[in-house]
Design an enzyme around this catalytic site. Structure first.
Site, short mmCIF file in Angstrom:
data_model
loop_
_atom_site.label_atom_id
_atom_site.label_comp_id
_atom_site.label_asym_id
_atom_site.label_seq_id
_atom_site.Cartn_x
_atom_site.Cartn_y
_atom_site.Cartn_z
N HIS A 16 0.43 3.83 -2.93
CA HIS A 16 0.85 3.10 -4.15
C HIS A 16 2.35 3.31 -4.40
CE1 HIS A 16 -3.55 3.80 -5.51
NE2 HIS A 16 -3.42 2.50 -5.29
N LYS A 40 -15.94 0.63 -13.42
CA LYS A 40 -15.78 1.85 -12.63
C LYS A 40 -15.79 3.07 -13.56
CE LYS A 40 -13.00 0.01 -8.81
NZ LYS A 40 -11.71 0.10 -8.09
N ARG A 89 -3.73 -3.44 2.79
CA ARG A 89 -3.90 -2.50 3.91
C ARG A 89 -4.49 -3.25 5.10
NH1 ARG A 89 -6.95 1.67 0.18
NH2 ARG A 89 -7.78 -0.37 -0.29
N SER A 127 -7.48 5.80 -2.96
CA SER A 127 -7.77 6.79 -4.00
C SER A 127 -9.13 7.43 -3.75
CB SER A 127 -7.77 6.12 -5.39
OG SER A 127 -6.51 5.56 -5.66
O1 PNS Z 1 -6.91 -0.54 -7.81
P1 PNS Z 1 -7.98 -1.59 -7.89
O2 PNS Z 1 -9.25 -1.03 -8.47
O3 PNS Z 1 -8.19 -2.29 -6.58
O4 PNS Z 1 -7.40 -2.72 -8.92
C1 PNS Z 1 -8.09 -3.93 -9.12
C2 PNS Z 1 -7.56 -4.63 -10.39
C3 PNS Z 1 -7.75 -3.75 -11.60
C4 PNS Z 1 -6.09 -4.94 -10.21
C5 PNS Z 1 -8.36 -5.97 -10.54
O5 PNS Z 1 -9.74 -5.69 -10.54
C6 PNS Z 1 -8.01 -6.73 -11.80
O6 PNS Z 1 -7.02 -7.41 -11.84
N1 PNS Z 1 -8.86 -6.59 -12.84
C7 PNS Z 1 -8.67 -7.24 -14.13
C8 PNS Z 1 -9.63 -8.41 -14.36
C9 PNS Z 1 -9.05 -9.68 -13.78
O7 PNS Z 1 -8.06 -10.19 -14.26
N2 PNS Z 1 -9.65 -10.14 -12.63
C10 PNS Z 1 -9.14 -11.24 -11.84
C11 PNS Z 1 -9.52 -12.62 -12.34
S1 PNS Z 1 -11.23 -12.84 -12.67
#
Ligand code: PNS
Length: 166
Positions: A16, A40, A89, A127
């Site tokens: 990150h 989560k 990745r 993570s």
């Molecule tokens: O580190 P992560 O868990 O891969 O992050 C994922 C995250 C939090 C960036 C993604 O799930 C997200 O943007 N969540 C917010 C809800 C949202 O806007 N979803 C996309 C459109 S439905």
């Protein structure tokens, strides 16, 4: 140009930090924003994740640490950002990221999602893998920022102690 780098950051890894450091060279301001994500159950609280990011990014003056709840695109709009930055990745990240990028584009066509390839050295890092390693008493030095390593040691101190006694 203002960019948003979203994630769970539970906890932030050196992967990150690599993306953040490179994004900070490209954009005027990068808002790294921690998702509450009720789906989560995090190891670290929102405040802890944000505090670790604050320490880890202290040397990068154009980075701000935020949090968000709900839709990412609403956070992006509320902060007047033009870009969402994501790290990629392996191919396994692609399908989910592709879907989210298209959904965000549908919700707000003026915002671009830009992907940065994770550095080779960090391509295996996540993570989840870091937490598993720390939980089982493995060494996470070099995989996470120092502040995260300290906090993982504190969080899993009982397990470390138990292992030594056993
Ligand atoms: O580190 P992560 O868990 O891969 O992050 C994922 C995250 C939090 C960036 C993604 O799930 C997200 O943007 N969540 C917010 C809800 C949202 O806007 N979803 C996309 C459109 S439905």
């Amino acid at each position: 140009m203002k960019a948003v780098y979203p994630g769970s950051f539970d906890p932030a890894t050196n992967g990150h930090l690599d993306i953040l450091t490179r994004a900070a060279r490209v954009f005027d301001t990068v808002l790294v924003t921690v998702a509450r994500n009720p789906a989560k159950t995090p190891l670290f609280t929102m405040d802890e994740r944000m505090a670790m990011l604050q320490v880890a990014t202290a040397g990068l003056p154009n980075i701000e640490v935020h949090s968000f709840d709900g839709l990412l695109i609403e956070f992006v709009q509320a902060h007047g950002a033009q870009v969402i930055v994501k790290g990629l990745r392996a191919m396994s990240d692609f399908e989910n990221e592709f879907q989210m990028a298209l959904m965000n584009k549908k919700l707000e066509p003026t915002v671009e999602t830009m992907f940065m390839m994770t550095a080779n050295a960090h391509s295996y890092l996540s993570s989840s893998v870091v937490k598993e390693l720390a939980r089982l008493g493995g060494c996470v030095t070099g995989l996470v920022p120092d502040v995260v390593e300290e906090q993982l040691k504190i969080r899993f101190a009982e397990e470390y102690g138990g292992r030594k006694k056993g």
